[in-house]
Design an enzyme around this catalytic site. Sequence first.
Site, PDB file in Angstrom:
ATOM      1  N   SER A 139      48.528  43.981  39.764  1.00  0.00           N
ATOM      2  CA  SER A 139      49.732  43.209  39.458  1.00  0.00           C
ATOM      3  C   SER A 139      49.336  41.833  38.958  1.00  0.00           C
ATOM      4  O   SER A 139      48.260  41.320  39.294  1.00  0.00           O
ATOM      5  CB  SER A 139      50.600  43.064  40.715  1.00  0.00           C
ATOM      6  OG  SER A 139      51.634  42.124  40.511  1.00  0.00           O
TER       7      SER A 139
ATOM      8  N   TYR B 182      51.109  40.739  49.415  1.00  0.00           N
ATOM      9  CA  TYR B 182      51.108  41.568  48.202  1.00  0.00           C
ATOM     10  C   TYR B 182      50.032  41.105  47.217  1.00  0.00           C
ATOM     11  O   TYR B 182      49.267  41.912  46.682  1.00  0.00           O
ATOM     12  CB  TYR B 182      52.481  41.513  47.548  1.00  0.00           C
ATOM     13  CG  TYR B 182      52.631  42.409  46.340  1.00  0.00           C
ATOM     14  CD1 TYR B 182      52.821  43.783  46.489  1.00  0.00           C
ATOM     15  CD2 TYR B 182      52.606  41.878  45.051  1.00  0.00           C
ATOM     16  CE1 TYR B 182      52.975  44.607  45.383  1.00  0.00           C
ATOM     17  CE2 TYR B 182      52.753  42.691  43.940  1.00  0.00           C
ATOM     18  CZ  TYR B 182      52.937  44.053  44.107  1.00  0.00           C
ATOM     19  OH  TYR B 182      53.076  44.864  43.001  1.00  0.00           O
TER      20      TYR B 182
END
Length: 247
Positions: A142, A155
């Site tokens: 990501s 995350y």
Amino acid sequence: MGLEGKTALVTGGSRGIGREIAKALAAQGAMVVVNYNGSKEAAEQTVSEIQSAGGTAMAYGCSVADPDAVEAMMKEIIAKQGRLDILVNNAGITRDNLILKMKEEDFNAVLDTNLKGTFHTCRYAARQMLKQKSGSIINISSISGVMGNAGQTNYAASKAGVIGLTKSLARELASREIRVNAIAPGFIETDMTEKLSESAVEAGKSQIPFGRFGKAEEVAKAVCFLASEDASYITGQVLHVDGGMGM
């Protein structure tokens, strides 16, 4: 980028980016195993869409955070298909919060699925790919794992870890013609981004040179490229599919 005769496993393939990746690989001729942990119905819908388009797919439910379940899944795939050519680690979860409010169990849960889950599937897939002396692993990271993001320490840490895992594994497996790469998507239109407020959407777009969110199909096309022989001399790389956000 024909993938005829190839077997692919897409984790988290029941919806969003994973669904589009599964459909795109099948459209290129691969037999696709759609892994899911939540909705069996959603996974079967993905399989149905693939089959309706003339492709081949099957659904398999298990949590990638469970190493025993992952091993059982890999064994069943090999027993049925005889090989595994493409692994796409797309399964992921979020438990966003500012660090002072973040519970330890939320930090652990995200790393268990996003990072350790990727480790589990890579480890068991590598065993088969080493026997074949071929294979392509694509790990979905990501932009948060590259740039960081407030409220996403868990995350971002997991996705940064995926990049480190990717580069290290690429070095381990290169001598056997096994390629390992990562994709770092930016803001992509999914059911998750649909929940954002209008102000959050506009704030996100303001950070993107293209001025728009990406489409799941655009990530899927990048996966197909890295899975194919067109990327035969590419390994250990992180391909940004982010509209220029990471520049």
